[in-house]
Design an enzyme around this catalytic site. Structure first.
Site, short mmCIF file in Angstrom:
data_model
loop_
_atom_site.label_atom_id
_atom_site.label_comp_id
_atom_site.label_asym_id
_atom_site.label_seq_id
_atom_site.Cartn_x
_atom_site.Cartn_y
_atom_site.Cartn_z
N CYS A 249 9.41 1.76 3.25
CA CYS A 249 10.30 0.62 3.54
C CYS A 249 11.72 1.09 3.79
CB CYS A 249 10.28 -0.36 2.39
SG CYS A 249 10.76 0.42 0.85
N LYS B 235 -1.51 -6.92 -9.33
CA LYS B 235 -2.48 -7.06 -8.23
C LYS B 235 -2.03 -6.02 -7.19
CE LYS B 235 -3.32 -8.23 -4.56
NZ LYS B 235 -3.62 -7.22 -3.52
N SER C 274 5.35 -7.06 3.16
CA SER C 274 5.93 -7.34 4.47
C SER C 274 6.70 -8.67 4.44
CB SER C 274 4.81 -7.40 5.51
OG SER C 274 3.88 -8.39 5.13
N GLU D 82 9.14 -4.49 13.03
CA GLU D 82 8.94 -3.37 12.10
C GLU D 82 7.66 -2.65 12.53
OE1 GLU D 82 7.71 -4.22 8.02
OE2 GLU D 82 8.81 -2.47 7.31
N PHE E 232 0.81 -1.23 0.00
CA PHE E 232 0.00 0.00 0.00
C PHE E 232 0.84 1.26 0.00
CE2 PHE E 232 0.80 -0.22 4.60
CZ PHE E 232 1.00 1.11 4.88
N GLU F 230 -5.01 -3.75 -1.94
CA GLU F 230 -6.47 -3.53 -1.90
C GLU F 230 -6.81 -2.30 -1.06
OE1 GLU F 230 -4.61 -5.81 -0.55
OE2 GLU F 230 -5.62 -7.03 0.96
P1 NAD Z 1 1.50 -6.70 2.90
O1 NAD Z 1 2.55 -7.74 2.93
O2 NAD Z 1 0.41 -6.76 3.90
O3 NAD Z 1 0.76 -6.69 1.46
C1 NAD Z 1 1.50 -6.65 0.26
C2 NAD Z 1 0.69 -7.32 -0.84
O4 NAD Z 1 0.49 -8.69 -0.50
C3 NAD Z 1 -0.69 -6.71 -1.05
O5 NAD Z 1 -0.95 -6.64 -2.43
C4 NAD Z 1 -1.62 -7.70 -0.37
O6 NAD Z 1 -2.90 -7.77 -0.96
C5 NAD Z 1 -0.90 -9.02 -0.56
N1 NAD Z 1 -1.18 -9.98 0.52
C6 NAD Z 1 -1.61 -9.71 1.77
N2 NAD Z 1 -1.77 -10.85 2.47
C7 NAD Z 1 -1.42 -11.86 1.65
C8 NAD Z 1 -1.36 -13.28 1.80
N3 NAD Z 1 -1.68 -13.88 2.94
N4 NAD Z 1 -0.95 -14.00 0.73
C9 NAD Z 1 -0.61 -13.41 -0.42
N5 NAD Z 1 -0.65 -12.07 -0.61
C10 NAD Z 1 -1.04 -11.31 0.41
O7 NAD Z 1 2.26 -5.28 2.94
P2 NAD Z 1 1.62 -3.84 3.08
O8 NAD Z 1 1.10 -3.67 4.46
O9 NAD Z 1 0.73 -3.55 1.94
O10 NAD Z 1 2.93 -2.94 2.87
C11 NAD Z 1 3.82 -2.61 3.91
C12 NAD Z 1 4.98 -3.58 3.98
O11 NAD Z 1 5.67 -3.59 2.73
C13 NAD Z 1 6.02 -3.16 5.01
O12 NAD Z 1 6.47 -4.31 5.67
C14 NAD Z 1 7.13 -2.56 4.18
O13 NAD Z 1 8.41 -2.59 4.78
C15 NAD Z 1 7.07 -3.40 2.96
N6 NAD Z 1 7.68 -2.75 1.81
C16 NAD Z 1 8.90 -3.18 1.40
C17 NAD Z 1 9.51 -2.56 0.34
C18 NAD Z 1 10.87 -3.01 -0.13
O14 NAD Z 1 11.28 -2.55 -1.15
N7 NAD Z 1 11.55 -3.89 0.56
C19 NAD Z 1 8.88 -1.51 -0.33
C20 NAD Z 1 7.63 -1.10 0.11
C21 NAD Z 1 7.03 -1.73 1.19
#
Ligand code: NAD
Length: 498
Positions: free
Chosen positions: A281, A173, A226, A383, A149, A176
Site C-alpha cells: 500500500c 478475519k 482496497s 491503483e 492479502f 482468504e
Molecule cells: P480487499 O479489499 O480485496 O480485501 C481486504 C479484506 O476485505 C479481505 O479480508 C477480504 O476478505 C475482505 N473483503 C473482500 N471483499 C469484501 C466485501 N465485499 N465485503 C467485505 N469484506 C470484503 O484488499 P486486498 O486485495 O486483500 O488487499 C489489497 C488492497 O489493500 C490494496 O488496495 C492496498 O492498497 C490495500 N492496502 C492498504 C493498506 C493501508 O494501510 N492503507 C495496507 C495494505 C493494503
C-alpha cells in the site's frame, strides 16, 4: 489438498461449511489449500466465546497482559523463519521481504508492551473545593480485524498488539488468499499464555465480514484493504453503531526535483516500486520528474531493471517474486497493455520477461516502466498494485505538488531533493498522511501512527501507535468529592467550580 481450520477458543476447529476458497502457491501456480468460509453458527459461537473471554481479560492486570506480550514478542522473533515461510508460500514475496514484514510487525508488539504507560490517565486535584478529576481508558470489548492479502503478518499485528494490550478480545478475519500465517500467530499467543477465547481467527469472504459488521456482539471494526471495500465497511459498521477505522488503497507519488541525487533516487524508486512485486500500500507507483531530471532518472531506473532477478520467493537469489493470483497478474498486465494506446511510452515491458524452470507456471510478471503518463489515463487514475512504475513529467515544483494534491488518494508520498527549504515546504503543503524526505516508503515506526488522507482512510483513527491505543479503548472521566458529612448540604444548582 491441505484443509485449514478456524482458531476458536484457544484451539483449531474444523469448519462444517460447504463454502470455501482455494489458496495457491503463486510461485508454482499449484492449488495447495482449501480455506473454509465460516458458517453463521461458527460466527455466532466465536462472538459468544470472545464476549465471555473479554470480561476477564478486560479486567486483568496490566502486568499480566504485558507478560503475555513480552513472551509473544519473544516467540514471534524466535519463529520468524516459520512465519516468513508461511508468507512466501501463500503470498509469493521473497523470504527476505517476508522477514522484513515480520520485523515491522514486531515493532507493534514492542510498542504495545508499554501498555502500562500508554494507558496512564490524567489527574487534576482540587478542580473545585474538595473535588478531584481523573481520566481512564477502558477496553472497547470485542473487536474484529479484517486484513488484506499483502501483509499477512504485519497488518494483523498492527491491530492485534494494541487491541489485546488494551484488554479487548479479538476476532481476526484474515485475507482468504493467504490466511495460514494468522493461525501461527494464534498458536504463538496461546503458547505465550493468552487465555483461550481472547484471540480467534475466523476464515471467510465478504459474506463473513458482512455478518461480523452487522452483529451486535462486535464493538469495533478495524479494516485494511482496497478503497471501495474500505468505504463500504466504514459506512456499514458505523451504521450499525460500531466504532470503525478503514484504511484503503493508494497511489503513492515520488517527486524528484532537479537537484536530487539521481543514483539515490533511482535506487529508491526501484526498491519502492518493485519490492514485493509492487503489492504494497506504500509502494511508489508514480515518479513525478521535475524539469530535466526525467531522462537521466529513466535511464538509471532502466539500468537497474535490466538486472532485476525475478523468481520464486524461496530462492535466495530472487529479488522479486510472483503476484498473488493469476487473475491479479493478468489485470496488472492489462494496464501495461493499455498504456501505449492511451499515449504513454512503454520503456520496459514486464510482459516480455521470460522465466526458467518451474517459475513459468507461477503468477509472474516482470517489472514495467511507463513514461509520459498523464492524469486521465487508466494507468494513472487507478491503483494497479503490481510491478508497474509510471513517470509523469512536470516542469516545476508547484506542478508536482498540485498533481499529488489533486489525486484521490493520500496515503504516502516522497520528495527527493538536496534543497531543505523545498523539502520542508512540501511536507507542509502536501495532502498525504505520510511523507518521506529522501525516504521512499515512509511507514512510520510503531511509536507514531499510520494512516493516509482522502480516499486512503475512512474514519478519524489512524492505525497503531498512540491512535491505536485510542481506537481500542474508551475514555472515562471521574469527578470525585469526599465531603465532610458534617458540612454536607442539599444544593439543586448546576455543579460549579468557583
Ligand atoms: P480487499 O479489499 O480485496 O480485501 C481486504 C479484506 O476485505 C479481505 O479480508 C477480504 O476478505 C475482505 N473483503 C473482500 N471483499 C469484501 C466485501 N465485499 N465485503 C467485505 N469484506 C470484503 O484488499 P486486498 O486485495 O486483500 O488487499 C489489497 C488492497 O489493500 C490494496 O488496495 C492496498 O492498497 C490495500 N492496502 C492498504 C493498506 C493501508 O494501510 N492503507 C495496507 C495494505 C493494503
Amino acid at each position: 489438498m491441505k484443509q485449514l481450520s478456524h482458531w476458536i477458543n484457544g484451539g483449531f476447529e474444523t469448519s462444517t461449511s460447504d463454502r470455501s476458497g482455494t489458496i495457491y502457491n503463486p510461485a508454482t501456480g499449484v492449488a495447495t489449500t482449501k480455506v473454509p468460509f465460516a458458517t453463521p453458527e461458527e460466527i455466532e459461537r466465536t462472538i459468544s466465546v470472545a464476549r465471555s473471554a473479554s470480561r476477564s481479560w478486560g479486567t486483568s492486570s496490566l502486568s499480566a497482559r504485558t507478560e503475555v506480550l513480552f513472551e509473544f514478542r519473544h516467540l514471534v522473533n524466535a519463529r520468524k523463519d516459520e512465519l516468513a515461510e508461511a508468507i512466501t508460500s501463500e503470498h509469493g514475496k521473497v523470504h527476505s521481504d517476508a522477514l522484513g514484514e515480520v520485523s515491522r510487525g514486531l515493532e507493534n508488539i514492542e510498542f504495545a508492551s508499554g501498555i502500562a504507560s500508554h494507558l496512564k490517565g490524567g489527574f487534576s486535584s482540587q478542580v473545585s473545593s474538595g473535588v478531584d478529576v481523573h481520566s481512564l481508558r477502558q477496553p472497547v470489548g470485542v473487536v474484529t480485524g479484517i486484513t488484506p492479502f499483502n501483509f499477512p503478518v504485519m497488518v494483523p499485528l498492527w491491530m492485534m498488539a494494541n487491541a489485546l494490550a488494551c484488554g479487548n478480545a479479538m476476532i481476526l478475519k484474515p485475507s482468504e488468499k493467504d490466511p495460514s500465517a494468522s493461525l501461527l500467530l494464534a498458536q504463538y499467543l496461546k503458547d505465550a499464555g493468552l487465555p483461550d477465547g481472547v484471540f480467534n481467527v475466523l476464515h471467510g469472504d465478504g459474506d463473513v465480514v458482512g455478518a461480523l459488521l452487522e452483529h451486535s456482539g462486535i464493538d469495533a471494526v478495524s479494516f485494511v484493504g482496497s478503497t471501495p471495500i474500505a468505504r463500504s465497511i466504514y459506512s456499514r459498521a458505523t451504521a450499525s453503531g460500531k466504532r470503525a477505522q478503514a484504511l484503503g488503497g493508494a497511489k503513492n507519488h515520488m517527486v524528484v526535483l532537479p537537484d536530487a541525487d539521481i543514483d539515490l533516487a533511482a535506487d529508491a524508486a526501484v526498491s519502492a516500486a518493485y519490492g514485493s512485486a509492487g503489492e504494497r500500500c506504500m509502494a511508489i507507483s508514480v515518479v513525478v520528474a521535475v524539469g530535466e531530471v526525467a531522462e537521466p532518472l529513466i535511464d538509471a531506473i532502466t539500468k537497474r531493471l535490466n538486472v532485476l532477478k525475478i523468481g520464486p520467493g524461496n530462492d535466495p537469489a530472487s529479488e522479486m517474486g510472483p503476484l498473488i493470483t493469476r487473475e491479479h497478474r493478468d489485470k496488472v498486465a492489462s494496464f501495461v497493455a493499455g498504456a501505449a494506446s492511451e499515449g504513454a511510452r512503454v520503456v520496459v515491458d514486464g510482459r516480455d520477461v521470460m522465466f526458467d524452470g518451474d517459475a513459468s507456471e507461477g503468477f509472474f510478471l516482470g517489472a514495467s516502466l511507463i513514461d509520459n503518463v498523464q492524469p486521465g489515463m487508466k494507468i494513472y487514475d487507478e491503483e494497479i498494485f503490481g510491478p508497474v512504475l509510471s513517470v509523469v513529467r512536470v516542469s516545476s515544483y508547484s506542478d508536482a505538488r498540485d498533481l499529488v494534491n489533486e489525486n484521490q488518494y493520500g496515503n504516502g508520498v516522497a520528495i527527493f531533493t538536496r534543497d531543505g527549504g523545498a523539502a520542508r515546504q512540501f511536507t507542509v503543503e502536501v495532502t498525504c498522511g505520510m511523507v518521506g524526505v529522501n525516504v521512499p516508503i515512509p511507514v512510520p515506526v510503531a511509536s507514531y501512527s499510520f494512516g493516509g488522507w482522502k480516499d486512503s482512510l475512512f474514519g478519524d483513527a489512524h492505525m497503531y501507535g498512540p491512535s491505536g491505543i485510542e481506537f481500542f479503548t474508551r475514555s472515562k472521566v471521574v469527578t470525585s468529592r469526599w465531603p465532610d458529612p458534617a458540612t454536607s448540604v442539599v444544593d439543586l444548582g448546576f455543579p460549579k467550580t468557583r
